[in-house]
Write a protein that holds these residues in place. Structure first.
Motif, PDB file in Angstrom:
ATOM      1  N   ALA A 145       0.829  -1.206   0.000  1.00  0.00           N
ATOM      2  CA  ALA A 145       0.000   0.000   0.000  1.00  0.00           C
ATOM      3  C   ALA A 145       0.865   1.259   0.000  1.00  0.00           C
ATOM      4  CB  ALA A 145      -0.916   0.006   1.219  1.00  0.00           C
ATOM      5  N   ALA A 146       0.251   2.359  -0.360  1.00  0.00           N
ATOM      6  CA  ALA A 146       0.822   3.683  -0.119  1.00  0.00           C
ATOM      7  C   ALA A 146       0.103   4.266   1.089  1.00  0.00           C
ATOM      8  CB  ALA A 146       0.637   4.584  -1.329  1.00  0.00           C
ATOM      9  N   VAL A 147       0.821   5.008   1.909  1.00  0.00           N
ATOM     10  CA  VAL A 147       0.227   5.603   3.105  1.00  0.00           C
ATOM     11  C   VAL A 147       0.438   7.113   3.045  1.00  0.00           C
ATOM     12  CG1 VAL A 147       0.203   5.683   5.624  1.00  0.00           C
ATOM     13  CG2 VAL A 147       0.654   3.507   4.456  1.00  0.00           C
ATOM     14  N   LEU A 148      -0.658   7.853   2.917  1.00  0.00           N
ATOM     15  CA  LEU A 148      -0.605   9.308   2.929  1.00  0.00           C
ATOM     16  C   LEU A 148      -0.887   9.786   4.340  1.00  0.00           C
ATOM     17  CD1 LEU A 148      -1.506   8.412  -0.040  1.00  0.00           C
ATOM     18  CD2 LEU A 148      -2.367  10.751  -0.271  1.00  0.00           C
ATOM     19  N   LEU A 149      -0.076  10.708   4.835  1.00  0.00           N
ATOM     20  CA  LEU A 149      -0.382  11.262   6.150  1.00  0.00           C
ATOM     21  C   LEU A 149       0.216  12.649   6.301  1.00  0.00           C
ATOM     22  CD1 LEU A 149       1.652   9.399   8.959  1.00  0.00           C
ATOM     23  CD2 LEU A 149       2.422   9.722   6.628  1.00  0.00           C
ATOM     24  N   PRO A 150      -0.474  13.494   7.074  1.00  0.00           N
ATOM     25  CA  PRO A 150       0.040  14.830   7.350  1.00  0.00           C
ATOM     26  C   PRO A 150       1.002  14.801   8.528  1.00  0.00           C
ATOM     27  CG  PRO A 150      -2.132  14.593   8.319  1.00  0.00           C
ATOM     28  CD  PRO A 150      -1.826  13.289   7.637  1.00  0.00           C
ATOM     29  N   TYR A 151       1.904  15.760   8.538  1.00  0.00           N
ATOM     30  CA  TYR A 151       2.876  15.875   9.618  1.00  0.00           C
ATOM     31  C   TYR A 151       3.425  17.294   9.595  1.00  0.00           C
ATOM     32  CZ  TYR A 151       6.742  15.820   6.243  1.00  0.00           C
ATOM     33  OH  TYR A 151       7.607  16.150   5.239  1.00  0.00           O
ATOM     34  N   CYS A 160       8.875  17.125  12.414  1.00  0.00           N
ATOM     35  CA  CYS A 160       9.160  17.900  13.611  1.00  0.00           C
ATOM     36  C   CYS A 160       7.833  18.097  14.342  1.00  0.00           C
ATOM     37  CB  CYS A 160       9.823  19.237  13.273  1.00  0.00           C
ATOM     38  SG  CYS A 160       8.761  20.393  12.374  1.00  0.00           S
ATOM     39  N   GLN A 161       7.843  18.887  15.380  1.00  0.00           N
ATOM     40  CA  GLN A 161       6.618  19.100  16.153  1.00  0.00           C
ATOM     41  C   GLN A 161       6.396  20.591  16.354  1.00  0.00           C
ATOM     42  OE1 GLN A 161       6.012  16.559  19.596  1.00  0.00           O
ATOM     43  NE2 GLN A 161       7.334  14.962  18.749  1.00  0.00           N
ATOM     44  N   GLU A 162       5.462  21.132  15.579  1.00  0.00           N
ATOM     45  CA  GLU A 162       5.112  22.557  15.643  1.00  0.00           C
ATOM     46  C   GLU A 162       3.614  22.744  15.850  1.00  0.00           C
ATOM     47  OE1 GLU A 162       7.140  25.045  15.701  1.00  0.00           O
ATOM     48  OE2 GLU A 162       9.026  24.025  15.226  1.00  0.00           O
ATOM     49  N   HIS A 163       2.936  21.709  16.323  1.00  0.00           N
ATOM     50  CA  HIS A 163       1.498  21.769  16.633  1.00  0.00           C
ATOM     51  C   HIS A 163       0.636  22.078  15.406  1.00  0.00           C
ATOM     52  CE1 HIS A 163       2.748  21.478  20.769  1.00  0.00           C
ATOM     53  NE2 HIS A 163       3.463  22.573  20.659  1.00  0.00           N
ATOM     54  N   GLY A 164       1.149  21.759  14.215  1.00  0.00           N
ATOM     55  CA  GLY A 164       0.401  21.995  12.986  1.00  0.00           C
ATOM     56  C   GLY A 164       0.827  23.232  12.230  1.00  0.00           C
ATOM     57  N   GLU A 165       1.657  24.063  12.821  1.00  0.00           N
ATOM     58  CA  GLU A 165       2.091  25.307  12.175  1.00  0.00           C
ATOM     59  C   GLU A 165       2.877  25.042  10.887  1.00  0.00           C
ATOM     60  OE1 GLU A 165       1.716  28.533  12.850  1.00  0.00           O
ATOM     61  OE2 GLU A 165       0.682  28.483  14.780  1.00  0.00           O
ATOM     62  N   ALA A 166       3.505  23.875  10.792  1.00  0.00           N
ATOM     63  CA  ALA A 166       4.320  23.547   9.618  1.00  0.00           C
ATOM     64  C   ALA A 166       3.759  22.313   8.914  1.00  0.00           C
ATOM     65  CB  ALA A 166       5.772  23.309  10.032  1.00  0.00           C
ATOM     66  N   SER A 167       2.437  22.175   8.922  1.00  0.00           N
ATOM     67  CA  SER A 167       1.828  20.956   8.406  1.00  0.00           C
ATOM     68  C   SER A 167       2.071  20.779   6.907  1.00  0.00           C
ATOM     69  CB  SER A 167       0.336  20.934   8.723  1.00  0.00           C
ATOM     70  OG  SER A 167      -0.306  22.081   8.202  1.00  0.00           O
ATOM     71  N   HIS A 168       2.208  19.519   6.518  1.00  0.00           N
ATOM     72  CA  HIS A 168       2.593  19.136   5.166  1.00  0.00           C
ATOM     73  C   HIS A 168       2.083  17.710   4.949  1.00  0.00           C
ATOM     74  CE1 HIS A 168       4.884  19.171   1.504  1.00  0.00           C
ATOM     75  NE2 HIS A 168       5.839  18.364   1.915  1.00  0.00           N
ATOM     76  N   TRP A 169       1.834  17.331   3.703  1.00  0.00           N
ATOM     77  CA  TRP A 169       1.427  15.971   3.378  1.00  0.00           C
ATOM     78  C   TRP A 169       2.582  15.215   2.734  1.00  0.00           C
ATOM     79  CZ3 TRP A 169      -2.886  13.097   4.334  1.00  0.00           C
ATOM     80  CH2 TRP A 169      -4.038  13.762   4.780  1.00  0.00           C
ATOM     81  N   ALA A 170       2.739  13.959   3.107  1.00  0.00           N
ATOM     82  CA  ALA A 170       3.709  13.068   2.475  1.00  0.00           C
ATOM     83  C   ALA A 170       3.018  11.764   2.138  1.00  0.00           C
ATOM     84  CB  ALA A 170       4.896  12.810   3.400  1.00  0.00           C
ATOM     85  N   VAL A 171       3.607  11.014   1.235  1.00  0.00           N
ATOM     86  CA  VAL A 171       3.124   9.678   0.923  1.00  0.00           C
ATOM     87  C   VAL A 171       4.272   8.697   1.176  1.00  0.00           C
ATOM     88  CG1 VAL A 171       3.610  10.071  -1.544  1.00  0.00           C
ATOM     89  CG2 VAL A 171       2.193   8.143  -0.847  1.00  0.00           C
ATOM     90  N   LEU A 172       4.022   7.740   2.060  1.00  0.00           N
ATOM     91  CA  LEU A 172       5.013   6.718   2.368  1.00  0.00           C
ATOM     92  C   LEU A 172       4.937   5.639   1.296  1.00  0.00           C
ATOM     93  CD1 LEU A 172       4.510   6.392   6.233  1.00  0.00           C
ATOM     94  CD2 LEU A 172       5.832   8.073   4.920  1.00  0.00           C
ATOM     95  N   VAL A 173       6.100   5.298   0.739  1.00  0.00           N
ATOM     96  CA  VAL A 173       6.146   4.361  -0.389  1.00  0.00           C
ATOM     97  C   VAL A 173       6.819   3.044  -0.026  1.00  0.00           C
ATOM     98  CG1 VAL A 173       6.135   6.274  -2.023  1.00  0.00           C
ATOM     99  CG2 VAL A 173       8.326   5.295  -1.307  1.00  0.00           C
ATOM    100  N   LEU A 222      10.267   5.153   3.870  1.00  0.00           N
ATOM    101  CA  LEU A 222      10.661   5.871   2.665  1.00  0.00           C
ATOM    102  C   LEU A 222       9.498   6.750   2.253  1.00  0.00           C
ATOM    103  CD1 LEU A 222      12.241   2.811   0.850  1.00  0.00           C
ATOM    104  CD2 LEU A 222      13.497   4.739   1.842  1.00  0.00           C
ATOM    105  N   ALA A 223       9.770   8.007   1.987  1.00  0.00           N
ATOM    106  CA  ALA A 223       8.684   8.969   1.763  1.00  0.00           C
ATOM    107  C   ALA A 223       8.935   9.831   0.536  1.00  0.00           C
ATOM    108  CB  ALA A 223       8.519   9.866   2.997  1.00  0.00           C
ATOM    109  N   ARG A 224       7.851  10.151  -0.135  1.00  0.00           N
ATOM    110  CA  ARG A 224       7.846  11.145  -1.202  1.00  0.00           C
ATOM    111  C   ARG A 224       6.936  12.298  -0.775  1.00  0.00           C
ATOM    112  NH1 ARG A 224      11.761  10.422  -5.165  1.00  0.00           N
ATOM    113  NH2 ARG A 224      11.630   8.333  -6.112  1.00  0.00           N
ATOM    114  N   HIS A 225       7.273  13.486  -1.212  1.00  0.00           N
ATOM    115  CA  HIS A 225       6.395  14.641  -1.012  1.00  0.00           C
ATOM    116  C   HIS A 225       6.744  15.690  -2.046  1.00  0.00           C
ATOM    117  CE1 HIS A 225       9.533  17.076   1.073  1.00  0.00           C
ATOM    118  NE2 HIS A 225       9.947  15.883   1.468  1.00  0.00           N
ATOM    119  N   GLY A 226       5.945  16.730  -2.106  1.00  0.00           N
ATOM    120  CA  GLY A 226       6.029  17.652  -3.222  1.00  0.00           C
ATOM    121  C   GLY A 226       7.083  18.733  -3.152  1.00  0.00           C
ATOM    122  N   LYS A 227       7.917  18.747  -2.115  1.00  0.00           N
ATOM    123  CA  LYS A 227       8.881  19.837  -1.979  1.00  0.00           C
ATOM    124  C   LYS A 227      10.317  19.442  -2.320  1.00  0.00           C
ATOM    125  CE  LYS A 227       6.299  22.706   1.267  1.00  0.00           C
ATOM    126  NZ  LYS A 227       6.308  23.421   2.556  1.00  0.00           N
TER     127      LYS A 227
END
Length: 281
Positions: A145-151, A160-173, A222-227
């Motif tokens: 499976a692929a696993v998408l999750l915000p962090y 990192c931990q910024e309480h959502g201030e730096a939230s981003h989506w990644a997909v675990l591959v 292992l993760a992919r994301h758009g940045k």
């Protein structure tokens, strides 16, 4: 194994050594589908993650691309995205999410809306998981499976931990098992336990149904994301800790023109989307 992905995988192994206090000598083991990078435009990280996952799993579309250029232009909100080159797959997802009034410029702070966008576009077996655990994530990845999750993403894109201030989506591959973890097969190669792996470089196990993981303390994802074009390699424990503290959207000035939610606790914090290719595909 795709040559470009193997090159990215070997580079990820080199970066992964920083997680360990002793030198590593031996073979890394990857359990992953080959995946390709895709850079986002604007705050489209969630939609870009969907596009990456769809490409990796070779998902079939059941909704056609928009063809009316006038309709496409009218659906785009006034923003930098209107004049920026967006890849066709992400652009289509953006237009659809805008049509549903789930986003303005591609920002997605609703995991259920992102899941619906995916399911309305592709034929897939996908579900939303609340409070994802290491066992849930590793089992899903090991079985293809692929696993998408915000962090929350640090400047180097790691959790990192910024309480959502730096939230981003990644997909675990996929997963990366370090040389310190010993692979033991139970006849059909369906179990991995802690010991060591002989050899050098990177060996690869294809994800498949029935594959399971034990002793996941030393496993990396292992993760992919758009940045970035690089294949990320992160501590799963750190990623899940980041995923579980997303309580508020960013307060950065450059995003304050967006209709950001005030509370992320119910449909964003501590969520993940597990995506599988349908068995009949």
């Amino acid at each position: 194994m795709d040559a470009d992905f193997m090159k990215a995988l070997k580079a990820a192994c080199g970066r992964a050594s920083r997680f360990f206090s002793v030198p590593l000598d031996g073979s890394w083991t990857s359990i992953a589908h080959p995946s390709q990078e895709l850079l986002q435009q604007g705050p489209m990280c969630g939609l870009t993650a969907v596009a990456i996952a769809a490409n990796m799993l070779n998902l079939t579309r059941h909704r056609s691309h928009p063809t009316d250029a006038t309709d496409q232009k009218s659906m785009l909100q006034p923003s930098s995205l209107a004049t920026t080159q967006v890849d066709p797959e992400s652009r289509d997802l953006l237009l659809y999410a805008q049509q549903k009034h789930w986003t303005s410029e591609g920002e997605m702070f609703s995991s259920s809306a992102l899941l619906t966008t995916l399911l309305d576009t592709y034929t897939a077996d996908a579900k939303l998981v609340h409070n994802p655990t290491a066992i849930i994530v590793t089992e899903a990845l090991a079985q293809g499976a692929a696993v998408l999750l915000p962090y929350d993403a640090a400047p180097n894109h790691e959790p990192c931990q910024e309480h959502g201030e730096a939230s981003h989506w990644a997909v675990l591959v996929g997963l990366l098992v370090p040389p310190l973890a010993l692979r033991t097969d139970t006849g059909d190669g369906t179990r991995i336990t802690a010991k060591g792996i002989e050899g050098l470089g990177v060996s690869h196990i294809k994800p498949r149904p029935g594959l399971s993981i034990e002793n996941d303390d030393d496993l990396l994802v292992l993760a992919r994301h758009g940045k970035t074009k690089h294949l990320g390699v992160w501590s799963l424990a750190q990623l899940l800790a980041s995923n579980a503290q997303l309580y508020r959207a960013t307060t950065k000035d450059k995003y304050q023109h967006l209709p950001l939610p005030t509370d992320l606790s119910t449909d964003f914090n501590a969520t993940a989307i597990i995506v599988r290719a349908p068995t009949t595909q």
